[in-house]
Design a protein around this motif. Structure first.
Motif, PDB file in Angstrom:
ATOM      1  N   ALA A 246       0.822  -1.211   0.000  1.00 44.54           N
ATOM      2  CA  ALA A 246       0.000   0.000   0.000  1.00 44.54           C
ATOM      3  C   ALA A 246       0.858   1.264   0.000  1.00 44.54           C
ATOM      4  O   ALA A 246       0.350   2.350  -0.285  1.00 44.54           O
ATOM      5  CB  ALA A 246      -0.939   0.004   1.204  1.00 44.54           C
ATOM      6  N   CYS A 247       2.128   1.117   0.314  1.00 39.86           N
ATOM      7  CA  CYS A 247       3.039   2.273   0.335  1.00 39.86           C
ATOM      8  C   CYS A 247       3.649   2.552  -1.026  1.00 39.86           C
ATOM      9  O   CYS A 247       4.412   3.518  -1.182  1.00 39.86           O
ATOM     10  CB  CYS A 247       4.148   2.050   1.363  1.00 39.86           C
ATOM     11  SG  CYS A 247       3.533   1.909   3.056  1.00 39.86           S
ATOM     12  N   VAL A 248       3.347   1.717  -2.021  1.00 35.38           N
ATOM     13  CA  VAL A 248       3.813   1.925  -3.395  1.00 35.38           C
ATOM     14  C   VAL A 248       2.680   2.589  -4.167  1.00 35.38           C
ATOM     15  O   VAL A 248       1.640   1.962  -4.398  1.00 35.38           O
ATOM     16  CB  VAL A 248       4.223   0.596  -4.054  1.00 35.38           C
ATOM     17  CG1 VAL A 248       4.726   0.829  -5.479  1.00 35.38           C
ATOM     18  CG2 VAL A 248       5.287  -0.107  -3.219  1.00 35.38           C
ATOM     19  N   LEU A 249       2.858   3.835  -4.574  1.00 34.98           N
ATOM     20  CA  LEU A 249       1.733   4.624  -5.098  1.00 34.98           C
ATOM     21  C   LEU A 249       1.094   3.987  -6.327  1.00 34.98           C
ATOM     22  O   LEU A 249      -0.131   3.988  -6.470  1.00 34.98           O
ATOM     23  CB  LEU A 249       2.204   6.044  -5.423  1.00 34.98           C
ATOM     24  CG  LEU A 249       2.719   6.865  -4.240  1.00 34.98           C
ATOM     25  CD1 LEU A 249       3.059   8.278  -4.680  1.00 34.98           C
ATOM     26  CD2 LEU A 249       1.713   6.894  -3.094  1.00 34.98           C
ATOM     27  N   HIS A 250       1.893   3.493  -7.246  1.00 37.44           N
ATOM     28  CA  HIS A 250       1.361   2.916  -8.478  1.00 37.44           C
ATOM     29  C   HIS A 250       1.635   1.416  -8.539  1.00 37.44           C
ATOM     30  O   HIS A 250       2.029   0.884  -9.570  1.00 37.44           O
ATOM     31  CB  HIS A 250       1.945   3.630  -9.704  1.00 37.44           C
ATOM     32  CG  HIS A 250       1.415   5.021  -9.878  1.00 37.44           C
ATOM     33  ND1 HIS A 250       1.976   5.942 -10.732  1.00 37.44           N
ATOM     34  CD2 HIS A 250       0.367   5.656  -9.291  1.00 37.44           C
ATOM     35  CE1 HIS A 250       1.292   7.081 -10.661  1.00 37.44           C
ATOM     36  NE2 HIS A 250       0.316   6.919  -9.805  1.00 37.44           N
ATOM     37  N   TYR A 251       1.401   0.753  -7.443  1.00 40.74           N
ATOM     38  CA  TYR A 251       1.562  -0.700  -7.367  1.00 40.74           C
ATOM     39  C   TYR A 251       0.481  -1.369  -8.214  1.00 40.74           C
ATOM     40  O   TYR A 251      -0.707  -1.151  -7.997  1.00 40.74           O
ATOM     41  CB  TYR A 251       1.443  -1.148  -5.906  1.00 40.74           C
ATOM     42  CG  TYR A 251       1.429  -2.636  -5.688  1.00 40.74           C
ATOM     43  CD1 TYR A 251       2.606  -3.376  -5.722  1.00 40.74           C
ATOM     44  CD2 TYR A 251       0.234  -3.313  -5.434  1.00 40.74           C
ATOM     45  CE1 TYR A 251       2.599  -4.752  -5.512  1.00 40.74           C
ATOM     46  CE2 TYR A 251       0.216  -4.685  -5.218  1.00 40.74           C
ATOM     47  CZ  TYR A 251       1.404  -5.400  -5.262  1.00 40.74           C
ATOM     48  OH  TYR A 251       1.396  -6.750  -5.052  1.00 40.74           O
ATOM     49  N   VAL A 252       0.880  -2.175  -9.182  1.00 44.15           N
ATOM     50  CA  VAL A 252      -0.106  -2.832 -10.050  1.00 44.15           C
ATOM     51  C   VAL A 252       0.122  -4.330 -10.183  1.00 44.15           C
ATOM     52  O   VAL A 252      -0.616  -5.001 -10.909  1.00 44.15           O
ATOM     53  CB  VAL A 252      -0.130  -2.195 -11.462  1.00 44.15           C
ATOM     54  CG1 VAL A 252      -0.669  -0.774 -11.405  1.00 44.15           C
ATOM     55  CG2 VAL A 252       1.255  -2.231 -12.105  1.00 44.15           C
TER      56      VAL A 252
END
Length: 443
Positions: free
Chosen positions: A238-244
């Motif tokens: 959740a701390c990775v802004l553009h985690y996909v």
């Protein structure tokens, strides 16, 4: 599913033409199919500007508008009817139906474009097109050369070429009533999908399984699919802004951040909610969550005509910094921490972006160097967040690995604003109640 009537697109084309100088020639290309691998393509998604002006959802077409010409003023170049190709790839509208169904003065087969465009250029005083489209610009240079070759004794070439993007972007920024109806539907579907995610979420699920539930709801509710790549990040992710990647197992005790929105008739929904995988917030999670929620609600309360997105962002920053100092995550004077941007280690993105046919929609954010005042009809997001990296060594371990964002879609009205995404809960009590099976918690 009711689509916008053809008169809406005709009116938009006329309004755009009215804003241009006499003898202007305007070119807007469609999108084209993009190869995914070898002989397969990505699902087709029409160019937003082209869709806004035509409502035509086929690839490889060109819209031509001519201001002040003696003959036709609204033209379309598109693929011709072809029974063999239609057997493989679907029915094409063709030229005759394009005039009848889309309201054009004339329609030509795409193969005629190199014959017709030099004729039109020979009468134009200036040309408007999206200059970032290198393929179109290259064709334009070819057509100019054809004018010199074919009409050199009777033509004077256009003396100016202007980027259309800003003109059309400003037009798209203010949503008309028929657009607002579609955006409310996109927001409603998006909200229903987030509610579904809260209701089915449980420990040991994979993030991609939650993504599947969300996108299933999009399609079941009549959306074409997601309006951008869905983000489902649990725990540290959740701390990775553009985690996909959306590939991890969700653990009890972690939060999961979902940033996902449905696309409905071209218009984007964009919602972020963060909730506990096991249905219950821990005390540190509650403290950070309520701080982000306070910032979200503060920005919404300040949204009205004449306010600016800069003002909303500054209010959000002040709210978050004050709360971070109270929680001990930042030390020092609030004003100094704001001035030195010390908060950016925890809140590193903006609070808002325009929303419409594109999830990060068009339209200027600043005018004459200043933040533009909000106007009724603008739609944008409000999305404060806090992200405490799992390796953030200078904070208490209880906070590490917590990522929270709360995002709503907001319509500016004559007297304030309307939150389009209120159909999914965002208070701790509402989220926990919905996850425990209380369907009324969403209302």
């Amino acid at each position: 599913m009711e689509h916008l009537p053809v008169e809406v697109f005709i009116k938009r084309r006329r309004a755009l033409m009215d804003s241009l100088p006499d003898k202007a020639l305007l070119l807007v290309p469609s999108a084209t199919l993009v190869t995914r691998s070898r002989d397969t393509e990505h699902p087709f998604r029409q160019d937003s500007d082209f869709w806004y002006l035509t409502g035509f959802n086929e690839p490889d077409a060109l819209l031509v508008l001519m201001k002040g010409y003696e003959k036709s003023e609204q033209l379309l170049f598109n693929q011709p009817k072809d029974k063999l190709m239609e057997t493989w790839t679907g029915i094409r509208l063709g030229q005759v139906a394009a005039v009848i169904q889309l309201g054009f003065d004339q329609a030509f087969a795409l193969a005629d474009i190199d014959q017709q465009l030099p004729k039109l250029l020979a009468e134009a005083s200036e040309v408007w097109m999206p200059l970032e489209d290198e393929a179109l610009y290259s064709r334009y240079l070819f057509w100019r050369q054809q004018v010199r070759t074919r009409f050199k004794r009777v033509a004077s070439l256009p003396t100016r070429i202007t980027d259309l993007s800003q003109q059309l972007g400003e037009m798209r920024l203010l949503k008309q009533p028929e657009e607002i109806i579609l955006m409310k539907q996109a927001a409603r579907i998006s909200a229903e999908a987030h509610c579904r995610a809260m209701q089915v979420c449980k420990p040991s699920m994979y993030e991609y399984q939650l993504q599947a539930e969300i996108e299933y709801e999009f399609r079941m509710q009549g959306a074409s699919g997601p309006s951008y790549s869905s983000i489902v990040g649990a725990g540290d992710n959740a701390c990775v802004l553009h985690y996909v990647e959306n590939s991890a197992v969700m653990q009890a005790g972690d939060l999961v951040l979902i940033d996902a929105g449905a696309e409905y008739q071209g218009y984007a929904g964009d919602i972020t909610r963060t909730f506990p995988v096991n249905g219950t917030f821990s005390t540190p999670q509650q403290q950070l969550y309520n701080l982000v929620l306070k910032a979200n609600e503060l920005a919404i309360s300040l949204t009205r005509p004449a306010a600016t997105l800069d003002e909303l962002h500054q209010a959000v920053v002040r709210c978050l910094v004050t709360g971070l100092v109270e929680l001990g995550l930042l030390q020092g004077d609030v004003e100094s921490l704001i001035e030195t941007e010390a908060y950016k280690v925890f809140f590193m993105h903006g609070t808002s972006h325009w929303l419409g046919l594109d999830v990060h929609d068009v339209g200027l954010y600043r005018q004459e160097g200043k933040a533009r005042p909000l106007q009724a009809g603008m739609v944008f997001t409000i999305e404060p967040g806090l992200y405490i990296a799992p390796d953030q060594a200078d904070v208490d371990p209880q906070w590490r690995g917590i990522g929270i964002r709360i995002e709503d879609d907001v319509l500016v009205t004559a007297t304030g604003c309307e939150v389009l995404t209120s159909g999914v809960p965002k208070t701790i009590a509402g989220i926990e109640a919905l996850m425990k099976g209380d369907d009324y918690a969403r209302h």
